[in-house]
Design a protein around this motif. Structure first.
Motif, PDB file in Angstrom:
ATOM      1  N   GLY A 111      38.761 153.370  63.242  1.00 37.82           N
ATOM      2  CA  GLY A 111      39.216 151.989  63.132  1.00 37.82           C
ATOM      3  C   GLY A 111      40.558 151.806  63.794  1.00 37.82           C
ATOM      4  O   GLY A 111      40.881 152.479  64.770  1.00 37.82           O
ATOM      5  N   ASP A 133      37.179 152.545  58.594  1.00 34.73           N
ATOM      6  CA  ASP A 133      35.888 152.940  58.034  1.00 34.73           C
ATOM      7  C   ASP A 133      35.939 154.445  57.830  1.00 34.73           C
ATOM      8  O   ASP A 133      36.491 155.173  58.666  1.00 34.73           O
ATOM      9  N   TYR A 134      35.378 154.898  56.713  1.00 37.33           N
ATOM     10  CA  TYR A 134      35.422 156.330  56.430  1.00 37.33           C
ATOM     11  C   TYR A 134      34.099 156.812  55.853  1.00 37.33           C
ATOM     12  O   TYR A 134      33.353 156.067  55.233  1.00 37.33           O
ATOM     13  N   ARG A 194      40.451 147.665  54.236  1.00 38.66           N
ATOM     14  CA  ARG A 194      41.148 146.644  55.023  1.00 38.66           C
ATOM     15  C   ARG A 194      42.437 146.309  54.282  1.00 38.66           C
ATOM     16  O   ARG A 194      42.390 145.921  53.112  1.00 38.66           O
ATOM     17  N   HIS A 220      34.956 151.145  53.498  1.00 40.98           N
ATOM     18  CA  HIS A 220      35.588 150.231  54.439  1.00 40.98           C
ATOM     19  C   HIS A 220      36.876 149.720  53.809  1.00 40.98           C
ATOM     20  O   HIS A 220      36.823 148.945  52.856  1.00 40.98           O
ATOM     21  N   VAL A 238      30.783 156.381  51.710  1.00 42.04           N
ATOM     22  CA  VAL A 238      30.914 155.537  52.897  1.00 42.04           C
ATOM     23  C   VAL A 238      31.757 154.344  52.473  1.00 42.04           C
ATOM     24  O   VAL A 238      31.401 153.634  51.527  1.00 42.04           O
ATOM     25  N   THR A 278      43.058 155.118  50.353  1.00 43.81           N
ATOM     26  CA  THR A 278      41.967 154.718  49.469  1.00 43.81           C
ATOM     27  C   THR A 278      41.931 155.578  48.211  1.00 43.81           C
ATOM     28  O   THR A 278      42.250 156.768  48.272  1.00 43.81           O
ATOM     29  N   ASP A 292      39.150 147.600  49.440  1.00 43.54           N
ATOM     30  CA  ASP A 292      38.359 148.752  49.866  1.00 43.54           C
ATOM     31  C   ASP A 292      37.010 148.637  49.176  1.00 43.54           C
ATOM     32  O   ASP A 292      36.942 148.346  47.976  1.00 43.54           O
ATOM     33  N   CYS A 318      33.345 150.794  48.715  1.00 45.34           N
ATOM     34  CA  CYS A 318      32.848 152.151  48.888  1.00 45.34           C
ATOM     35  C   CYS A 318      31.469 152.297  48.247  1.00 45.34           C
ATOM     36  O   CYS A 318      31.188 151.701  47.208  1.00 45.34           O
TER      37      CYS A 318
END
Length: 184
Positions: free
Chosen positions: A66, A48-49, A37, A35, A33, A105, A19, A21
């Motif tokens: 996503g 994505d958040y 995976r 991402h 923000v 996350t 992750d 951020c």
């Protein structure tokens, strides 16, 4: 316009994944923000958040988009007049929630950690988003400053207890068994 305040990269300890951020000052508050995976029991996820907070570090809105387990994910959480909405639908069971907790996350621990007093404890109720679904339920959490710079964490509904290490920005750097910061 936003100004980047910090970035962090985590490696998952309980599965294959990572992750990344970024924390930014944005308009009259803050924005995360990220991402994420990872691979879990449902397969690969690429999420994505974005989380938007006021200057008081209380969550105003959040988006997750996503795929997870082969399914498309589109969740928009907004807080309007004290009520939470998920994709435009009111969720009255979340009325007591002040935060968002994305189960995938460690980034969403930042908001309550930024509000945690230098000495003492903070109890919060978070709108806990889990996948697949999305499933969204209230989750009562407590954060307590402990010796050695650790933060004691407890989630009432799940019984999960951990001692989290954090950086000066308030990001978890070691969430035992789940996440660890990757040094860049």
């Amino acid at each position: 316009m936003s100004e980047t305040l910090a970035t962090i990269h985590w490696r998952a300890l309980d599965r294959d994944g990572e992750d990344k951020c970024r924390l930014a000052r944005h308009e009259d508050g803050y924005m995360l923000v990220g991402h994420a995976r990872f691979r879990d029991g449902t397969g690969w996820a690429a999420l994505d958040y974005v989380v938007r907070c006021g200057p008081d570090w209380l969550t105003r809105s959040a988006d997750v988009t996503g795929t997870a387990g082969g399914e498309e994910v589109r969740a928009r959480l907004t807080r309007e007049n004290g009520a939470w909405l998920l994709n435009g639908t009111k969720r009255p069971e979340l009325a007591a929630c002040t935060d968002i907790d994305f189960a995938f996350t460690p980034a969403t621990n930042l908001m309550p950690l930024r509000r945690l007093p230098e000495v003492g404890r903070l109890s919060v109720c978070a709108a806990w988003l889990r996948l697949p679904g999305p499933r969204l339920d209230p989750l009562n959490q407590s954060y307590t400053r402990e010796r050695g710079g650790l933060i004691g964490y407890e989630a009432a509904q799940t019984g999960h207890i951990a001692q989290i290490s954090v950086d000066p920005q308030g990001f978890p750097t070691l969430y035992p068994g789940l996440w660890q910061r990757v040094e860049l």
